[in-house]
Design a protein around this motif. Structure first.
Motif, PDB file in Angstrom:
ATOM      1  N   MET A   1       0.820  -1.209   0.000  1.00  0.00           N
ATOM      2  CA  MET A   1       0.000   0.000   0.000  1.00  0.00           C
ATOM      3  C   MET A   1       0.852   1.256   0.000  1.00  0.00           C
ATOM      4  O   MET A   1       0.517   2.236  -0.660  1.00  0.00           O
ATOM      5  N   ASP A   2       1.919   1.243   0.763  1.00  0.00           N
ATOM      6  CA  ASP A   2       2.789   2.406   0.850  1.00  0.00           C
ATOM      7  C   ASP A   2       3.369   2.758  -0.524  1.00  0.00           C
ATOM      8  O   ASP A   2       3.484   3.926  -0.880  1.00  0.00           O
ATOM      9  N   MET A   3       3.692   1.732  -1.315  1.00  0.00           N
ATOM     10  CA  MET A   3       4.245   1.960  -2.649  1.00  0.00           C
ATOM     11  C   MET A   3       3.259   2.727  -3.531  1.00  0.00           C
ATOM     12  O   MET A   3       3.619   3.701  -4.203  1.00  0.00           O
ATOM     13  N   PHE A   4       1.982   2.322  -3.503  1.00  0.00           N
ATOM     14  CA  PHE A   4       0.977   2.991  -4.312  1.00  0.00           C
ATOM     15  C   PHE A   4       0.693   4.400  -3.800  1.00  0.00           C
ATOM     16  O   PHE A   4       0.487   5.330  -4.590  1.00  0.00           O
ATOM     17  N   ALA A   5       0.657   4.566  -2.485  1.00  0.00           N
ATOM     18  CA  ALA A   5       0.412   5.887  -1.914  1.00  0.00           C
ATOM     19  C   ALA A   5       1.508   6.870  -2.334  1.00  0.00           C
ATOM     20  O   ALA A   5       1.229   8.020  -2.699  1.00  0.00           O
ATOM     21  N   LYS A   6       2.758   6.424  -2.284  1.00  0.00           N
ATOM     22  CA  LYS A   6       3.868   7.284  -2.709  1.00  0.00           C
ATOM     23  C   LYS A   6       3.769   7.619  -4.195  1.00  0.00           C
ATOM     24  O   LYS A   6       4.039   8.757  -4.602  1.00  0.00           O
ATOM     25  N   ARG A  90      -8.953  -0.046   1.750  1.00  0.00           N
ATOM     26  CA  ARG A  90      -7.845   0.904   1.612  1.00  0.00           C
ATOM     27  C   ARG A  90      -7.431   1.062   0.149  1.00  0.00           C
ATOM     28  O   ARG A  90      -7.131   2.166  -0.296  1.00  0.00           O
ATOM     29  N   PHE A  91      -7.419  -0.034  -0.598  1.00  0.00           N
ATOM     30  CA  PHE A  91      -7.108   0.089  -2.019  1.00  0.00           C
ATOM     31  C   PHE A  91      -8.209   0.843  -2.753  1.00  0.00           C
ATOM     32  O   PHE A  91      -7.945   1.564  -3.721  1.00  0.00           O
ATOM     33  N   GLY A  92      -9.453   0.673  -2.292  1.00  0.00           N
ATOM     34  CA  GLY A  92     -10.542   1.456  -2.863  1.00  0.00           C
ATOM     35  C   GLY A  92     -10.335   2.939  -2.634  1.00  0.00           C
ATOM     36  O   GLY A  92     -10.593   3.771  -3.516  1.00  0.00           O
ATOM     37  N   LEU A  93      -9.846   3.300  -1.447  1.00  0.00           N
ATOM     38  CA  LEU A  93      -9.572   4.699  -1.142  1.00  0.00           C
ATOM     39  C   LEU A  93      -8.432   5.238  -2.010  1.00  0.00           C
ATOM     40  O   LEU A  93      -8.499   6.357  -2.522  1.00  0.00           O
ATOM     41  N   PHE A 237       1.413   7.798   8.137  1.00  0.00           N
ATOM     42  CA  PHE A 237       0.575   6.611   8.317  1.00  0.00           C
ATOM     43  C   PHE A 237       0.890   5.562   7.253  1.00  0.00           C
ATOM     44  O   PHE A 237       1.113   4.380   7.552  1.00  0.00           O
ATOM     45  N   TRP A 238       0.921   5.972   5.983  1.00  0.00           N
ATOM     46  CA  TRP A 238       1.175   5.015   4.909  1.00  0.00           C
ATOM     47  C   TRP A 238       2.599   4.469   4.976  1.00  0.00           C
ATOM     48  O   TRP A 238       2.835   3.289   4.697  1.00  0.00           O
ATOM     49  N   GLU A 239       3.552   5.326   5.339  1.00  0.00           N
ATOM     50  CA  GLU A 239       4.945   4.882   5.420  1.00  0.00           C
ATOM     51  C   GLU A 239       5.140   3.846   6.523  1.00  0.00           C
ATOM     52  O   GLU A 239       5.983   2.951   6.395  1.00  0.00           O
ATOM     53  N   LYS A 240       4.366   3.937   7.588  1.00  0.00           N
ATOM     54  CA  LYS A 240       4.469   2.954   8.667  1.00  0.00           C
ATOM     55  C   LYS A 240       4.090   1.560   8.169  1.00  0.00           C
ATOM     56  O   LYS A 240       4.710   0.564   8.560  1.00  0.00           O
ATOM     57  N   TRP A 241       3.064   1.476   7.320  1.00  0.00           N
ATOM     58  CA  TRP A 241       2.690   0.172   6.773  1.00  0.00           C
ATOM     59  C   TRP A 241       3.816  -0.398   5.914  1.00  0.00           C
ATOM     60  O   TRP A 241       3.985  -1.616   5.812  1.00  0.00           O
ATOM     61  N   GLY A 242       4.604   0.465   5.293  1.00  0.00           N
ATOM     62  CA  GLY A 242       5.723   0.006   4.477  1.00  0.00           C
ATOM     63  C   GLY A 242       6.887  -0.514   5.294  1.00  0.00           C
ATOM     64  O   GLY A 242       7.783  -1.160   4.761  1.00  0.00           O
ATOM     65  N   ARG A 243       6.886  -0.259   6.623  1.00  0.00           N
ATOM     66  CA  ARG A 243       7.970  -0.726   7.490  1.00  0.00           C
ATOM     67  C   ARG A 243       7.534  -1.903   8.358  1.00  0.00           C
ATOM     68  O   ARG A 243       8.101  -2.147   9.422  1.00  0.00           O
ATOM     69  N   TYR A 244       6.562  -2.627   7.878  1.00  0.00           N
ATOM     70  CA  TYR A 244       6.055  -3.782   8.635  1.00  0.00           C
ATOM     71  C   TYR A 244       7.155  -4.826   8.837  1.00  0.00           C
ATOM     72  O   TYR A 244       7.929  -5.121   7.929  1.00  0.00           O
ATOM     73  N   GLU A 245       7.223  -5.373  10.055  1.00  0.00           N
ATOM     74  CA  GLU A 245       8.191  -6.423  10.384  1.00  0.00           C
ATOM     75  C   GLU A 245       7.463  -7.749  10.572  1.00  0.00           C
ATOM     76  O   GLU A 245       6.429  -7.813  11.239  1.00  0.00           O
ATOM     77  N   ASP A 267      -1.584   1.557  18.948  1.00  0.00           N
ATOM     78  CA  ASP A 267      -2.970   1.105  18.957  1.00  0.00           C
ATOM     79  C   ASP A 267      -3.382   0.785  17.530  1.00  0.00           C
ATOM     80  O   ASP A 267      -2.656   1.091  16.578  1.00  0.00           O
ATOM     81  N   CYS A 268      -4.561   0.198  17.384  1.00  0.00           N
ATOM     82  CA  CYS A 268      -5.059  -0.122  16.051  1.00  0.00           C
ATOM     83  C   CYS A 268      -5.165   1.155  15.220  1.00  0.00           C
ATOM     84  O   CYS A 268      -5.811   2.125  15.636  1.00  0.00           O
ATOM     85  N   PRO A 269      -4.543   1.203  14.037  1.00  0.00           N
ATOM     86  CA  PRO A 269      -4.587   2.415  13.223  1.00  0.00           C
ATOM     87  C   PRO A 269      -5.941   2.649  12.566  1.00  0.00           C
ATOM     88  O   PRO A 269      -6.177   3.718  12.007  1.00  0.00           O
ATOM     89  N   GLU A 270      -6.822   1.670  12.612  1.00  0.00           N
ATOM     90  CA  GLU A 270      -8.138   1.806  11.994  1.00  0.00           C
ATOM     91  C   GLU A 270      -9.177   2.340  12.970  1.00  0.00           C
ATOM     92  O   GLU A 270      -9.955   3.217  12.642  1.00  0.00           O
ATOM     93  N   CYS A 271      -9.225   1.787  14.179  1.00  0.00           N
ATOM     94  CA  CYS A 271     -10.224   2.249  15.145  1.00  0.00           C
ATOM     95  C   CYS A 271      -9.600   3.009  16.304  1.00  0.00           C
ATOM     96  O   CYS A 271     -10.181   3.956  16.827  1.00  0.00           O
TER      97      CYS A 271
END
Length: 306
Positions: A1-6, A90-93, A237-245, A267-271
């Motif tokens: 997701m981070d790749m597409f957001a960038k 998220r991809f829809g967004l 926010f999007w960059e954090k998803w790109g650093r997933y371990e 915390d959960c980034p969604e809720c």
């Protein structure tokens, strides 16, 4: 997701930085209609490749629809133990971000040509582009409505707020080029109010969209020519998803998966954590928390007495 957001962000920045050059490349004379039409068409297709890549990835790589259907077949008794995946939404967004980038660019082109001298030679092209832009914006409003409903069903509070924000942006495109009804204006105020409530009640998730929301309010009122959707908070926010371990994935109480590490999401980034802004602040009970004898002893030590 981070790749597409960038990629979306870079494409929009490229369009913005190159707009003056684009305007100079447009010829408005009686013999330049075809050439200008080709230049405009190429610019309108700038984000298409990114849009296509997002749609293809969402439809072929993200098996979320199959999981949702399986949960539906299992029944309500399994709902609380199954994941509620946010990725297809998220991809829809991201897809809606692409469409808004193109429609915003089309609006700028239409306004430039209409204000330029000798624009009568481009009347047919501009009328066609204007009508297609209005039609597209209205279709995307409906797409955003569906996305909001999907987010509500999955308790995706941040994404719900994002979808409400971009829905207002599409209505603004229609208003700039045509007109919106009083009923639609009332809807916009309602959507902004809903986004405001989400930002207040979920400060750790939807609350990070506060800057974008305030920008969209000014955009809707005509105080800004565009909305600032890619704020530092949104990019972070999007960059954090790109650093997933690997191995850090957990699920919140609503079934949303996210990587819980100190450097990513606490915390959960969604809720996120719910906060009721109308609830009275808790007052500390000093009588139960303070010890009179210890307090007096502390004062004696500070004064050097025994």
């Amino acid at each position: 997701m981070d790749m597409f957001a960038k990629k979306i962000r870079r494409d929009i920045e490229d369009l913005d930085s190159g707009f003056k050059w684009f305007c100079k490349s447009i010829e408005l004379g009686p013999l330049a209609g075809q050439q200008s039409a080709e230049v405009i068409k190429a610019r309108m297709l700038y984000l298409i490749s990114t849009q296509t890549a997002i749609t293809r990835f969402r439809d072929k790589v993200v098996p979320e629809g199959d999981i949702d259907r399986t949960i539906g077949l299992l029944g309500d008794s399994y709902t609380s133990t199954m994941p509620s995946l946010p990725f297809k939404c998220r991809f829809g967004l991201l897809s809606l971000h692409c469409r808004f980038g193109m429609l915003r660019e089309a609006t700028k082109i239409i306004q430039f040509v209409q204000e330029a001298p000798h624009s009568r030679y481009m009347n047919l092209l501009i009328r066609t582009l204007r009508q297609s832009t209005i039609t597209e914006a209205r279709e995307r409003i409906e797409d955003a409505r569906v996305l909001v409903a999907q987010c509500q069903s999955k308790t995706l509070r941040r994404l719900e707020a994002e979808a409400l924000i971009i829905k207002v942006c599409f209505v603004k495109v229609v208003e700039v080029l045509d007109a919106v009804s009083a009923h639609q204006q009332e809807n916009v105020h309602k959507w902004l109010q809903q986004a405001d409530e989400l930002v207040s009640m979920y400060p750790n998730s939807a609350g990070l969209l506060k800057t974008s929301l305030e920008s969209v309010k000014k955009y809707w009122r005509g105080e800004k020519t565009t909305a600032e959707l890619w704020t530092p908070e949104t990019r972070n926010f999007w960059e954090k998803w790109g650093r997933y371990e690997v191995g850090s994935l957990i699920y919140c109480k609503h079934g949303h998966p996210y990587p819980k590490t100190v450097l990513l999401f606490r915390d959960c980034p969604e809720c996120g954590r719910f906060f009721d802004p109308t609830a009275p602040a808790l007052q500390p009970d000093y009588e139960t928390q303070l010890n009179r004898e210890k307090f007096l002893e502390h004062l004696r030590r500070m004064m050097g007495t025994h």
